[in-house]
Design a protein around this motif. Structure first.
Motif, short mmCIF file in Angstrom:
data_model
loop_
_atom_site.label_atom_id
_atom_site.label_comp_id
_atom_site.label_asym_id
_atom_site.label_seq_id
_atom_site.Cartn_x
_atom_site.Cartn_y
_atom_site.Cartn_z
N LEU A 13 26.66 -1.07 14.95
CA LEU A 13 26.58 -2.48 15.31
C LEU A 13 25.12 -2.91 15.45
CD1 LEU A 13 28.36 -4.94 16.08
CD2 LEU A 13 28.08 -4.21 18.45
N GLN A 14 24.30 -2.10 16.09
CA GLN A 14 22.89 -2.42 16.23
C GLN A 14 22.18 -2.38 14.88
OE1 GLN A 14 21.77 0.53 19.05
NE2 GLN A 14 22.34 -0.71 20.82
N PHE A 15 22.52 -1.41 14.06
CA PHE A 15 21.89 -1.31 12.74
C PHE A 15 22.15 -2.56 11.91
CE2 PHE A 15 21.95 -0.15 8.25
CZ PHE A 15 20.69 0.41 8.11
N THR A 19 19.53 -5.61 10.83
CA THR A 19 19.39 -5.91 9.40
C THR A 19 19.67 -7.38 9.14
OG1 THR A 19 20.04 -3.66 8.81
CG2 THR A 19 20.22 -5.33 7.09
N ALA A 20 20.74 -7.89 9.71
CA ALA A 20 21.10 -9.30 9.52
C ALA A 20 20.03 -10.23 10.10
CB ALA A 20 22.45 -9.60 10.16
N ALA A 21 19.49 -9.88 11.26
CA ALA A 21 18.45 -10.71 11.87
C ALA A 21 17.20 -10.78 11.00
CB ALA A 21 18.11 -10.18 13.26
N VAL A 22 16.80 -9.64 10.44
CA VAL A 22 15.61 -9.63 9.58
C VAL A 22 15.87 -10.42 8.30
CG1 VAL A 22 14.13 -8.14 8.17
CG2 VAL A 22 14.69 -7.48 10.50
N ILE A 27 15.11 -15.37 5.10
CA ILE A 27 15.70 -16.50 4.37
C ILE A 27 15.24 -17.82 4.97
CG2 ILE A 27 17.88 -17.73 3.95
CD1 ILE A 27 19.20 -14.98 3.60
N ALA A 28 15.28 -17.93 6.29
CA ALA A 28 14.87 -19.17 6.94
C ALA A 28 13.39 -19.47 6.69
CB ALA A 28 15.14 -19.08 8.45
N TRP A 51 14.68 -8.29 0.58
CA TRP A 51 14.75 -8.51 2.02
C TRP A 51 15.83 -7.65 2.66
CZ3 TRP A 51 15.01 -14.30 0.80
CH2 TRP A 51 13.73 -14.78 0.53
N ALA A 52 16.91 -7.42 1.93
CA ALA A 52 17.96 -6.55 2.46
C ALA A 52 17.44 -5.12 2.63
CB ALA A 52 19.17 -6.57 1.54
N VAL A 53 16.64 -4.67 1.68
CA VAL A 53 16.05 -3.32 1.79
C VAL A 53 15.07 -3.28 2.96
CG1 VAL A 53 14.57 -1.64 0.64
CG2 VAL A 53 16.41 -2.77 -0.63
N VAL A 54 14.24 -4.30 3.08
CA VAL A 54 13.29 -4.36 4.19
C VAL A 54 14.03 -4.40 5.52
CG1 VAL A 54 11.54 -5.81 5.30
CG2 VAL A 54 11.43 -5.38 2.85
N GLY A 55 15.10 -5.18 5.58
CA GLY A 55 15.90 -5.26 6.81
C GLY A 55 16.51 -3.93 7.18
N MET A 56 16.99 -3.18 6.19
CA MET A 56 17.57 -1.87 6.49
C MET A 56 16.51 -0.87 6.94
SD MET A 56 20.68 -1.33 3.81
CE MET A 56 19.96 -2.02 2.34
N VAL A 57 15.31 -0.96 6.39
CA VAL A 57 14.23 -0.07 6.82
C VAL A 57 13.84 -0.38 8.26
CG1 VAL A 57 11.79 0.49 6.45
CG2 VAL A 57 13.35 0.39 4.52
#
Length: 89
Positions: A13-15, A19-22, A27-28, A51-57
């Motif tokens: 859930l935290q992961f 990721t979604a927040a980043v 996007i914003a 951005w999805a890759v950056v968010g997961m990192v």
């Protein structure tokens, strides 16, 4: 067993939350900078993948820090307690 599943659930859930927040933050920021019409281009979709890759990192580092804290929490909370240290009296 239930404790392990509970910890795994909150870890995931935290992961995904980080990721979604980043990704939503990127996007914003981009749509504010380049305008809403940029969202309909192929370049935006390519940016979204990166951005999805950056968010997961970022989420991976965040969860790694939380995992390390969780594993060392008892020693960090009260280092003067002789039950927590390597030398037991």
């Amino acid at each position: 067993m239930m404790s392990l599943l509970r910890h795994l659930f909150f870890f995931l859930l935290q992961f995904f939350g980080v990721t979604a927040a980043v990704v939503f933050g990127c996007i914003a920021w981009t749509l504010n900078d380049r305008g809403m019409s940029y969202a309909e281009t192929l370049a935006f979709r390519a940016d979204l993948k990166s951005w999805a890759v950056v968010g997961m990192v970022v989420a991976g580092f965040f969860c790694l820090i939380l995992l390390c804290y969780h594993l060392t929490q008892k020693a960090l909370d009260d280092p003067n307690d002789p039950e927590n240290g390597p030398w037991r009296y």
